[in-house]
Design an enzyme around this catalytic site. Structure first.
Site, PDB file in Angstrom:
ATOM      1  CB  ILE A  73      -0.952   0.002   1.227  1.00 44.74           C
ATOM      2  CG1 ILE A  73      -1.807  -1.280   1.251  1.00 44.74           C
ATOM      3  CG2 ILE A  73      -1.833   1.251   1.250  1.00 44.74           C
ATOM      4  CD1 ILE A  73      -2.698  -1.492   0.051  1.00 44.74           C
ATOM      5  CB  CYS A 132       6.256   0.299   6.404  1.00 43.83           C
ATOM      6  SG  CYS A 132       5.427   0.174   4.811  1.00 43.83           S
ATOM      7  CB  THR A 268      -4.757 -11.513   6.587  1.00 43.63           C
ATOM      8  OG1 THR A 268      -3.519 -10.817   6.549  1.00 43.63           O
ATOM      9  CG2 THR A 268      -5.121 -11.936   5.174  1.00 43.63           C
TER      10      THR A 268
HETATM   11  C1  SIN Z   1       1.675  -0.265   3.812  1.00 43.57           C
HETATM   12  O1  SIN Z   1       0.976   0.751   3.921  1.00 43.57           O
HETATM   13  O2  SIN Z   1       2.398  -0.445   2.824  1.00 43.57           O
HETATM   14  C2  SIN Z   1       1.677  -1.313   4.883  1.00 43.57           C
HETATM   15  C3  SIN Z   1       2.152  -0.770   6.164  1.00 43.57           C
HETATM   16  C4  SIN Z   1       3.080  -1.674   6.893  1.00 43.57           C
HETATM   17  O3  SIN Z   1       3.289  -2.826   6.512  1.00 43.57           O
HETATM   18  O4  SIN Z   1       3.649  -1.235   7.868  1.00 43.57           O
END
Ligand code: SIN
Length: 291
Positions: A73, A132, A268
């Site tokens: 994301i 992240c 999930t």
């Molecule tokens: C994301 O927004 O890419 C996921 C966030 C995360 O895994 O910390």
């Protein structure tokens, strides 16, 4: 053997259940609240908040696999000021505590986000996202280096007026050392752990299906990996350990509590079962005999 109580106390707050909704899987909780799906949730952890708004990574950025989910994301969010002014007031009536996940590209950004969000009384604490995998090229996270984890924790503890957990990465580095560093820097808990690096390649084109190539993978199959890490980390630190990953049934939550977790995040599973928190709590009550 006596089972741990399903009502929990962390950071001076009572939780009706050990089940927390993991960051990125339920926004700020508003939609699930409207659906009646926060019954049985101990707490909601928000989507990550950064200082400036972010549109995140280009699509495709989410992909279901036969046994889990790949996400890239890229920390899409409207920015700390918007969250403070528009989102937090709208979730002030959630039936369970809210923890805000905070992300940043520098040590200073974590502190700056908290300086903005601390104006609100709606949340009980923070989850500091040093892990992240979807921002730096190649999936490397801030949190692989215990020294950086220490500096982020120290900077956050200087500005935060509420407790915080540091969410650690399983992708490289030594998670136990990172947890010890977080505690030394003033963290009030550690979250074990963020997503595991994953990728899907279309063999016909040789290209990654996810636009940004590597992504974060979540799956019930990761449970033994998370159990081992929770067990290792909880034997090394004195602050509470919050687990994140691998949960698909009440037995999984109980196993993670037995491994040393104080609270257990589910993520999930909410994509298929939005009311999973209540379902897991009911299952656990039946298994342990707790009313
Ligand atoms: C994301 O927004 O890419 C996921 C966030 C995360 O895994 O910390």
């Amino acid at each position: 053997m006596s089972f741990p109580s399903l009502t929990r106390k962390l950071w001076g707050t009572e939780f009706v259940s050990p089940v927390m909704l993991a960051s990125g899987t339920s926004g700020f909780g508003e939609e699930l609240f409207k659906l009646g799906c926060l019954t049985g949730a101990g707490a909601v952890v928000s989507k990550a908040v950064t200082l400036k708004p972010r549109s995140g990574n280009p699509p495709p950025r989410l992909l279901e696999t036969p046994f889990g989910l790949l996400n890239s994301i890229g920390l899409a969010n409207p920015g700390a000021q918007h969250v403070l002014e528009h989102i937090l007031p709208a979730v002030s009536n959630l039936p369970c505590p809210l923890v805000i996940n905070v992300a940043g590209e520098s040590v200073q950004e974590f502190a700056d986000v908290i300086s903005v969000l601390k104006e609100s009384a709606v949340h009980i604490g923070y989850e500091i996202n040093v892990s992240c995998p979807n921002v730096a090229e190649g999936g490397a996270a801030f949190g692989v280096d215990p020294e950086v984890v220490f500096r982020v924790s120290e900077a956050v503890s200087q500005v935060a007026d509420r407790p915080f957990s540091v969410k650690l990465t399983p992708n490289g580095g030594d998670m136990v050392q990172a947890a010890v560093a977080a505690q030394k820097g003033g963290a009030s808990a550690v979250t074990v752990c963020n997503t595991f690096l994953g990728m899907k390649i279309d063999w016909k084109t040789g290209k990654s299906v996810i636009k940004r190539k590597v992504a974060g993978y979540t799956s019930p199959a990761l449970l033994p990996l998370v159990v081992a890490r929770v067990w290792q980390v909880s034997n090394a630190v004195s602050v509470p350990v919050i687990s994140s990953g691998g949960v698909s049934c009440g037995q999984d939550v109980l196993q993670l509590l037995a491994a040393g977790a104080e609270m257990v995040q589910v993520g999930t599973r909410l994509m298929r079962r939005p009311c999973a928190a209540g379902e897991l709590l009911d299952e656990m009550k039946k298994l342990t005999g707790e009313q």
